[in-house]
Design an enzyme around this catalytic site. Sequence first.
Site, short mmCIF file in Angstrom:
data_model
loop_
_atom_site.label_atom_id
_atom_site.label_comp_id
_atom_site.label_asym_id
_atom_site.label_seq_id
_atom_site.Cartn_x
_atom_site.Cartn_y
_atom_site.Cartn_z
N ALA A 33 0.82 -1.21 0.00
CA ALA A 33 0.00 0.00 0.00
C ALA A 33 0.86 1.27 0.00
O ALA A 33 2.08 1.22 0.07
CB ALA A 33 -0.95 -0.02 1.19
N HIS A 34 0.16 2.41 -0.04
CA HIS A 34 0.82 3.70 -0.15
C HIS A 34 1.75 3.97 1.04
O HIS A 34 1.44 3.65 2.18
CB HIS A 34 -0.22 4.82 -0.27
CG HIS A 34 -1.10 4.97 0.93
ND1 HIS A 34 -2.19 4.17 1.16
CD2 HIS A 34 -1.05 5.83 1.97
CE1 HIS A 34 -2.78 4.53 2.27
NE2 HIS A 34 -2.09 5.53 2.80
N ASN A 35 2.90 4.55 0.73
CA ASN A 35 3.90 4.99 1.71
C ASN A 35 4.62 3.85 2.42
O ASN A 35 5.41 4.09 3.33
CB ASN A 35 3.30 5.91 2.78
CG ASN A 35 2.72 7.18 2.20
OD1 ASN A 35 3.01 7.55 1.07
ND2 ASN A 35 1.88 7.84 2.97
#
Length: 363
Positions: free
Chosen positions: A258-260
Amino acid sequence: MSITVSALAEALDARLEGDGTLPINGAAEPASAGPEDIALAMAPAYAEGLGKGRARAAILWEGADWQELGLSAALYVQRPRYAMAGVTAMLDPGPEIAPGTHPLAHVDPTAVIGEGAAIGPFAVIGRDVRIGSGARIAAHCSIAEETEIGDDVLLHPGVRIGARIRIGARFIAQPGAVIGADGLSFVTPEKSGVEKARESLGDQGAITAQSWTRIHSLGGVEIGDDVELGANACIDRGTIRATRVGSGCKIDNLCHVAHNVVLGRDCLLAALTGIAGSTTVGDRCIFGGQSGVVDNIFIGDDVISTGGTKILSNVPAGRVMMGFPAVKMEQHVDMYKALRRLPRLLGQLKQGQKAVSKSGETG
């Protein structure tokens, strides 16, 4: 592809016995091996299979008598399973992608394509894309604007790479992989039920009807060298900073980063593993199939998550985690043993209650 037994021995640093000139066109299990296959008979349990097959050459376990097994040649290696990596690498021709750029591909005039690259039909290469030398990009791939891809990359059919992504050398993506889609970043005007439940450990409080507002994904994805991504796996772009995947990581089919998220070097993610947003993972971590990791936590180096494990809090380096919620493996084994004893203990408790009850009646 055809190679000789002696060439295979040299590539594997194996000890060769017998006729090294035999041609090898494939690898097979002993019972189904043909005369030009190398039979993978790496343990005594495979001896019977050699008699059923037609192999003339085999990789054998140390101490096996190749002549008694009816072979013309044999290879002996120190670590058989590791030798399989070399065998399959030599015999795998890879996808057929004609050299150069196919006339049905679309390459933006501003794109820079490295020497020796091959681009298949219906591929779309966007503005200011830079592709390294020796890259192979199969049919129906798309690479969006300002993305950079290193040397000797292999993209199988249907891979999607978003804008402003950075990918190192020797990257491999299987069909349908997606890199650089937006992450799940949404917010409500007031504190949401999820935020309230997290703060209170379960109580949402007064429920307010409200809708979700997108937080746009401005970050990119940065991928190191020698990374592999399985079919239909997804790596989301960061919200502000980039999502990062370290060199040497191997990510299986249907995984989600997922993001980051930050993945360290040489991590291994088996199928259906999901790592939620803004989690940092150390080097050489291994996640068994269907592992899950919540958002905003830290996992140290050399952590192993067994299949189906759900990690809900920080994990120190070197731990082997198991269960839901995840605990140290030895602790989970003790808990499981105790759980299996519960029916017997409950039965004993009931018998004790009956005995006490009868004792009271007779008293």
